[in-house]
Design a protein around this motif. Sequence first.
Motif, PDB file in Angstrom:
ATOM      1  N   VAL A 123       0.777  -1.265  -0.023  1.00 35.47           N
ATOM      2  CA  VAL A 123       0.007  -0.045   0.226  1.00 35.47           C
ATOM      3  C   VAL A 123       0.751   1.315  -0.037  1.00 35.47           C
ATOM      4  N   LEU A 124       2.023   1.248   0.805  1.00 38.04           N
ATOM      5  CA  LEU A 124       2.943   2.605   0.804  1.00 38.04           C
ATOM      6  C   LEU A 124       3.397   2.434  -0.474  1.00 38.04           C
ATOM      7  N   PHE A 125       4.060   1.758  -1.087  1.00 39.50           N
ATOM      8  CA  PHE A 125       4.570   1.825  -2.413  1.00 39.50           C
ATOM      9  C   PHE A 125       3.803   2.166  -3.501  1.00 39.50           C
ATOM     10  N   LEU A 126       2.622   1.529  -3.626  1.00 40.37           N
ATOM     11  CA  LEU A 126       1.957   1.474  -4.812  1.00 40.37           C
ATOM     12  C   LEU A 126       0.943   2.937  -4.721  1.00 40.37           C
ATOM     13  N   ASN A 127       0.698   3.200  -3.509  1.00 38.02           N
ATOM     14  CA  ASN A 127      -0.495   4.196  -3.277  1.00 38.02           C
ATOM     15  C   ASN A 127       0.206   5.460  -4.025  1.00 38.02           C
TER      16      ASN A 127
END
Length: 387
Positions: A123-127
Amino acid sequence: MKDIFIITSYYPPETGAASNRIFQLADGLCKQGYNVTVVTPLPNYPTGRIFKDYKGKLIRTSVENNITVHRLWIYASNSKNKVLRLLAMLSYGISLLSFYTFKKIPKIVIVQSPPLLVAFTSVLFLNKRNRKLILNVSDLWPKAGLDLGAFKKNFSYKVLEKIERFNYKNAHLVLGQSKEILSHVKSIFPNKQTFLYRNYPEFPIPEIPKTAAPAKKIKIVYAGLLGVAQGILKLCENLEYDRIEFHIYGAGAEENQITRFVKENKELPVYYHGEFQRKELHKELISYDLALIPLLNRIYGSVPSKIFEYAMLGLPLVYFGGGEGERIIKTYQLGWVAQEGNYASLNSVLKSIELKDVGYDVKSKIRLTAIKHFNFSEQLLALEAKI
């Protein structure tokens, strides 16, 4: 054709509800015309060791059932040591970050949670990269860990709660396997888009056998993870065997203890049969009278997928775990309910069941109920409308 990624920590050839659930989702979307890619660790569950055919690999890519599967390196461990378990999750997280950096990621990504930290990494990377993130929540962590006694309400727990909130906040859609999970998400983010995605099974249904002659004892079966949460060893120690046989299938942390119990108590009609592949297991299960679904402690948000799978096989159920699972058994008349954690209640329920209560007609009725109400294809079509 739409491209879609599924990020998960469990996938076949690993066995168990988690890997079955994700494979079924991937396979269903593939059959609906999606170009599906699964990203998962090198298989290691539940042994905590990389499977023989995958050892020595940093990454392995294959096409299985028209699904592209990328298997990434992980420091595999099923140790009870929290540091080693954390290291295993972090190692997969690092592999994921490397993968995201060098691979083209489609617009739609489904992320499995738990593990909470693995979901957080995705979530952190792709958001930040303008992706539509769909968070598939099968258990409420860290709350489930608190219910199981694995966590205490300390600083670390508060950090995990913040990670949980971050994941919900940044997901475009949250899938939950239970109404309790969705209620929990809505209590934090009332406007969050959610979807009830049950773990409905889809498999060729074997024919229910007609018993030639009445048995002397009711044959009860448990099949699944032999972990702490299920409490199968404690069941073996507390069941009253005068009217029942107890048959166990599966693998997990309690496997050695259960094997020892069976060897040391040969006078008891309790049998451990080892671990079977799903298709072969189904052939075994339909020969039993009754299936037992236990949880050692009530876990808020948890609905064992065995409820739906066993019902599809036509097995009458005894549920011993409380919560939403108990309500499903009662609503759809799938069997009996014993008070959670109360072994006297469980034994009383088992004593009340007669062979006529678990016969062919009863099993056929349960199967028809499951086919009508636990329809995977209908659920998938409803999910597609959300995607």
